[in-house]
Design an enzyme around this catalytic site. Structure first.
Site, PDB file in Angstrom:
ATOM      1  N   ASP A 428       0.940  -1.378  -0.095  1.00 27.63           N
ATOM      2  CA  ASP A 428       0.139   0.102  -0.007  1.00 27.63           C
ATOM      3  C   ASP A 428       1.056   1.136  -0.003  1.00 27.63           C
ATOM      4  O   ASP A 428       2.227   1.196   0.485  1.00 27.63           O
ATOM      5  CB  ASP A 428      -0.905   0.017   1.042  1.00 27.63           C
ATOM      6  CG  ASP A 428      -1.931   1.309   1.125  1.00 27.63           C
ATOM      7  OD1 ASP A 428      -2.184   1.688   0.251  1.00 27.63           O
ATOM      8  OD2 ASP A 428      -2.179   1.618   2.402  1.00 27.63           O
ATOM      9  N   ASP A 792      -1.563  -1.060   6.285  1.00 32.19           N
ATOM     10  CA  ASP A 792      -1.709  -0.471   7.356  1.00 32.19           C
ATOM     11  C   ASP A 792      -3.250  -1.215   7.933  1.00 32.19           C
ATOM     12  O   ASP A 792      -3.443  -0.944   9.159  1.00 32.19           O
ATOM     13  CB  ASP A 792      -2.012   0.955   7.555  1.00 32.19           C
ATOM     14  CG  ASP A 792      -3.031   1.391   6.490  1.00 32.19           C
ATOM     15  OD1 ASP A 792      -3.775   0.768   5.944  1.00 32.19           O
ATOM     16  OD2 ASP A 792      -2.977   2.561   6.156  1.00 32.19           O
ATOM     17  N   ASP A 796      -7.198  -2.501   3.624  1.00 36.15           N
ATOM     18  CA  ASP A 796      -6.549  -3.511   2.911  1.00 36.15           C
ATOM     19  C   ASP A 796      -6.975  -5.099   3.669  1.00 36.15           C
ATOM     20  O   ASP A 796      -6.144  -6.150   3.277  1.00 36.15           O
ATOM     21  CB  ASP A 796      -5.069  -3.414   3.144  1.00 36.15           C
ATOM     22  CG  ASP A 796      -4.322  -2.035   2.695  1.00 36.15           C
ATOM     23  OD1 ASP A 796      -3.898  -1.398   3.869  1.00 36.15           O
ATOM     24  OD2 ASP A 796      -4.590  -1.728   1.541  1.00 36.15           O
TER      25      ASP A 796
END
Length: 1105
Positions: A428, A792, A796
């Site tokens: 990410d 994080d 996700d």
């Protein structure tokens, strides 16, 4: 009670059954992993008419669906599987998840439950849905003991112990029994401890205030909550025991237990639309089970009146789903574990051969039938080591302990070995590769003549809508006087200089100040300068409606009013492309795209703002989001600088040198993502970037796929031939593809044949929604990549759980969002995890080979001794198995990982040529060493042949047994040294001090036992005391020669000596699809075809006029 049942796909919940469908036959239940289970179906009598009552509350589609199996009374047939309840639905002809009864609810339907359920309705639903509890089963010790003893490993141990006792191997049998008992006790303790810990985390019973249809509010146990219940959330908040949709008021929620994200999230009321409700798409309006509601702000006179409707209970909640993923994890499809079982079968065949051979030898020796059976079966316990499964887990245990010391926590230890085979890692961007917080870089206002000059600080803006929008378009809230919210929004408010104020509990002063509107928050300017022309930097504005940010929508919006309820305005903030699409075309400057391109190319985070005036008579409290977010007036850009974390380029470079591919998966702008990718080193500064653009089909055109090369800030209009001459396609990854979420979705739908090629060359995936991130991980796995994902945990979660290795950067010690959780808030944990995975995998290989070689060494020595009419004594077995092999196997895995990641990954196949070749060579050398010792003994002048009239231990002590014991004892130690790997994935052997010291001690001990054992030792171990010192030294020399040959052979195998055998079979294609595809693209210099409009193959489009 019936022991039968069927179920539809657990993931979809809704079946598409036909009575003839074999998957829906009542004899089988297939779970989401394709495994069948026997289930116990229960029948429960329910009140007459309760089903009809339930039907009235559901969509009319379900009125005849919920007519359950009827006999003399109204009966409900159901069963429980992995905590989920399945009920029989006649219309579907199958058992379906009970959640199908409410999964077609629309947002408007949920508002219909705001008055609450009657007691009869609640009772009927409770019978259908069952109790609201996530109950993790904690089995009693007696049941755990029974199940553990039935483990094939312990069954084999029990068989071996019984056999040894019958054979009078009492000491060894007792030792193994004690070791097994301790192992079982530890295993039972750990299993029960983990179950209790998980149950304490999952199980939660509390009191909740619910509203009844009569208007009465009563306190009930959370166990009794059912979908459709209307709950009242107290102002001080609570830990929610169910999933619920927020209908009135606002809640500040800490969702770190589910997502690992420590920043509290503001939840706002659900819009009353006709769309189907989904907790995933309506995350910002959904309160999830297990999350902590820090504070609630209602619409009532005392600040109460926060109302929510229960949507899911028990294991059907988000928390229940995560607990279920821990209790019933996805099977680890790892080659090492599959090959372990196959290799045990190979050892089983060797044992069968040994059993037949020993039976024949013993039969010829006229042994008794009891002796024949015992000795033949004893060979099985030697050839197949009972301790093998336990031994290969020691490397994982050591790695898990080392990871924990480094701040990386693991809830799925078998995945540590999988880390060693990672070939691709997804990252990410925001908060992972770049800093969490952003700094405001400037503001650029839009006007009729285009964009103004860049204003470095928003507080320097002239009074107007842009400044008001920056100050009020957010979801920041106050907790004990301190602002809480998204770091970006906190920075945005700070840059304006405005202050946030919220209504006090029970106070309505602010409502009166702003024309009687229900005020959620007030933004006050730094100075009191009232302007006559409208809201400005001098006049406070009140936020009266909020629509939170949605990753899927890529925007958020607010509605504000000035003092006295004047000048109602709607503001919107989000991705520039999305905001521009919602604005009137004439309000968007002509150079919008160029400005956005320039800022994004520099790696700046760009947000766009827009506004529109609302009618004074508009019902601002009940205005719908769709009405607010259309026909907007474009205001300008907020430009923020998102710095790359200093660790990111270093880690990406480490992975690149280790031949581990890195890609970025982000929700940000594609140009910003490309800039960050270049700063991190994912893309070289001299490498080209090609944009993949897919235009979906319309009523008049087919879908189109284009590959556009960008150079110098503009799209190149060069032919493919020109590109080739510039060297674009030379050297493999001389170029990188970049694709947006919209194009990715269209590519999957219309161009599936191009998807693998695009995935192989794409480095940046931008504007990706959470669902698209999960889909991307699964598509990469289809190419046989071993995929890692680092994020994080906020948006996700799906991708983290779908990846082979998911790493969540969270302060929580064990986030259920992913198998691994790192307290270090940067990606430096990724190479650490891979190094530990490789170390653990290599250690598991070493231990597996060692235990196999130990079995073969002992197997061969016993068969040789059987042939000579003798055997080893009980204490000799005990010494070799416990004091040599077990101790070595226990400390062998303590060596730590190498400090660097090598470009070559360790093998994962136990049945590969290097492993099998190594085992074969070492086995042959061991057998030859034992035979050499035997022949040397027989060639001595003082040699006395064995008494052939007796067999086994009755022939002890004797020269043959003693010489074989000496050489085989050395061989156990030699093999431990030979198979223990150091470079390149582990530290050299001398770093494992305990192992090295043990080796020295055991070598010295064996040398002493051979050269000068002493009368007492010879008597206890039943060894023959040789008086010839030269002969004793010769035995030591044989062992030393054995060690030298095996060590050199292993070194040559590591250097690829056996690879020459592969030339005999010819070159084969790799089994991994991405490697075959990479070789294909390397020989396709014309791909991708630049600036060509490609149409899908086998695509049919019906044109509608």
């Amino acid at each position: 009670m019936e022991r039968r049942g069927s179920v539809v796909d657990l993931q979809s919940g809704l079946p598409s059954p036909s009575p003839q469908d074999p998957l829906l036959s009542p004899e089988s239940h297939m779970d989401s992993f394709g495994q069948e289970h026997v289930v116990e179906v229960f029948k429960e009598e329910i009140e007459e008419g309760s089903l009809d009552l339930l039907g009235e509350l559901e969509d009319t589609e379900w009125r005849d669906t919920v007519q359950l199996c009827r006999e003399d009374n109204t009966l409900m047939r159901y069963y429980l599987f992995e905590g989920l309840r399945f009920i029989w639905l006649d219309r579907k002809g199958a058992f379906c998840r009970v959640s199908v009864l409410n999964e077609d609810w629309t947002c408007k339907d949920l508002y219909g439950f705001q008055k609450g359920l009657s007691h009869l309705e609640q009772s009927s639903r409770r019978r259908m849905y069952g109790p609201n509890i996530i109950d993790v089963p904690v089995k009693p010790y007696t049941k755990l003991l029974f199940e553990e003893v039935l483990n094939p490993f312990y069954v084999f141990q029990l068989f071996s112990i019984c056999l040894w006792i019958v054979d009078n191997y009492f000491i060894y049998a007792v030792c193994i029994f004690i070791v097994s008992l301790v192992s079982i006790c530890i295993s039972l303790y750990e299993i029960r401890k983990q179950s209790v810990t998980l149950r304490n985390m999952a199980r939660m019973v509390t009191n909740v205030t619910v509203r009844r249809r009569s208007g009465v509010e009563e306190c009930v146990s959370s166990l009794d909550l059912v979908p459709g219940d209307c709950i009242i959330v107290p102002q001080e908040g609570l830990i929610l025991p169910c999933d619920a949709a927020l209908l009135a008021g606002e809640c500040l929620v800490n969702e770190s237990m589910l997502t690992g994200e420590s920043v509290p999230v503001l939840k706002t009321p659900l819009p009353a639309s006709d769309g189907r409700y989904s907790s995933e798409t309506e995350r910002r309006h959904t309160l999830f089970c297990g999350t902590h509601l820090i504070q609630a702000k209602g619409v009532g006179p005392e600040g109460n009146g926060v109302v929510a409707v229960v949507t899911s209970t028990g294991f059907f909640t988000a928390k229940g789903n995560l607990v279920s993923s821990i209790l019933y994890p996805q099977p680890t499809n790892f080659r090492f574990y599959k090959d372990s079982v196959k290799f045990l079968l190979i050892l089983g065949f060797i044992a069968l051969f040994g059993t037949i051979y020993s039976f024949v030898v013993l039969f010829k020796s006229h042994a008794t039938w009891l002796e024949l059976v015992i000795r033949s079966l004893d060979i099985v316990t030697i050839a197949v080591p009972p301790a093998l499964p336990a031994a290969i887990t020691t490397g994982i245990i050591y790695s898990q302990h080392r990871l924990k010391k480094q701040g990386v926590f693991c809830i799925s230890p078998p995945r540590i070995n999988v880390c060693g085979k990672v070939s691709l890692f997804c990252f990410d961007k925001t908060g992972t590769l770049t800093e969490e917080g952003l700094d405001v870089w400037g503001v650029m206002e839009a006007g009729p003549a285009g964009f103004s000059e860049l204003v470095p600080e928003p507080k320097l803006l002239l009074p107007g809508n842009m400044l008001s929008g920056l100050a009020s378009c957010h979801t920041v809230t106050l907790l004990q006087g301190q602002p809480l919210g998204d770091p970006l929004e906190l920075k945005m408010i700070e840059s304006t200089g405005w202050t946030l104020e919220e209504p006090e509990r029970g106070g309505n002063e602010l409502d009166a100040e702003f024309g009687g509107h229900k005020v959620l928050a007030v933004m006050r300017p730094p100075t009191q300068q009232y302007q006559a022309l409208g809201p400005s930097t001098g006049e406070p504005v009140a936020i009266v409606q909020r629509f939170p940010f949605s990753s899927a929508l890529q925007r958020m919006s607010t509605v504000t009013v000035a003092a006295g309820g004047r000048w109602p305005l709607a503001f919107i903030k989000g991705s520039p492309e999305m905001v521009a699409s919602l604005c009137k075309a004439e309000s968007v400057p002509a150079n919008f795209s160029n400005k956005l391109h320039n800022f994004s190319s520099e790696g700046l985070r760009v947000l766009a703002l827009a506004y529109k005036p609302l009618d004074v008579n508009t019902d601002l409290k009940n205005i719908e989001r769709g009405e607010v977010e259309k026909d907007m007036q474009f205001l300008g850009f907020l430009i923020m600088k998102n710095l790359v974390k200093p660790e990111s380029p270093r880690v990406i470079n480490i992975l690149r040198l280790a031949n581990i591919r890195s890609i970025m998966v982000t929700g940000d702008n594609i140009l910003t993502a490309i800039n960050v990718a270049k700063c991190c080193g994912m893309m070289g500064s001299d490498e080209k970037v090609i944009f993949v653009n897919v235009i979906p089909h319309t009523n008049t055109s087919l879908p189109v796929l284009r590959f556009n090369l960008e150079t110098g800030g503009t799209t190149a209009a060069q032919s493919s031939v020109e590109v080739i001459t510039q060297g674009l396609y030379q050297g493999g990854f001389g170029y990188h593809l970049a694709i947006s979420g919209k194009s990715f979705a269209a590519l999957c739908e219309y161009f599936p044949e191009c998807l693998p090629k695009v995935l192989l060359r794409t480095t940046v995936f931008a504007r990706m929604t959470p669902d698209q991130k999960t889909q991307l991980v699964k598509e990469l796995q289809k190419l046989n990549y071993c995929v890692g994902m680092c994020g994080d945990g906020a948006n996700d979660c799906g991708a983290l759980r779908a990846a082979d290795i998911g790493v969540s950067l969270s302060e929580a010690e064990a986030s259920v969002a992913s198998p691994f959780t790192s307290k270090t808030k940067n990606i430096s944990c990724v190479p650490l995890l891979i190094r530990e995975g490789r170390c653990s995998l290599v250690t598991s290989f070493s231990l597996f080979r060692y235990m196999a070689l130990y079995s073969i060494v002992q197997f061969s020595s016993i068969l040789i001794l059987y042939t000579m009419n003798t055997s080893m004594s009980d204490l000799q077995f005990l010494f070799c198995d416990i004091f040599v092999v077990t101790l070595l196997a226990f400390v062998m895995g303590k060596g730590g990982p190498s400090r660097e990641l090598h470009p070559r990954r360790p093998p994962a196949s136990l049945l590969g040529l290097p492993v099998l070749g190594s085992l074969f060579i070492h086995s042959c050398m061991s057998v030859l060493g034992q035979l050499a010792a035997l022949f040397i003994t027989a060639s001595q002048d003082w040699y006395v042949p064995l008494n052939s009239t007796v067999f086994g231990t009755e022939n002890l002590p004797n020269m043959e047994d003693t010489s074989l014991f000496a050489v085989s004892g050395f061989q156990y130690i030699i093999m431990a040294v030979v198979v223990t790997k150091g470079y390149p994935h582990k530290k050299p052997l001398y770093h494992n001090v305990l192992f090295l010291c043990l080796l020295i001690v055991l070598f010295a001990l064996m040398t002493w036992l051979v050269v000068y054992p002493g009368a007492w030792v010879c008597r206890e171990l039943q060894l023959y005391d040789f008086s010839d010192m030269d002969f004793k030294l010769l035995l030591v020399a044989v062992a030393a020669l054995n060690f030298l040959i095996c060590f050199v052979a292993e070194a040559l195998i590591d250097l690829g000596m056996l690879n020459c055998l592969r030339l005999l079979r010819g070159k084969r294609q790799s089994k991994k699809q991405y490697k075959r595809l990479n070789a294909l693209l390397a020989n396709s210099p014309s791909w991708p075809p630049l600036n060509q409009a490609l149409s899908p193959t086998n695509q049919t489009v019906i044109f509608l006029s």
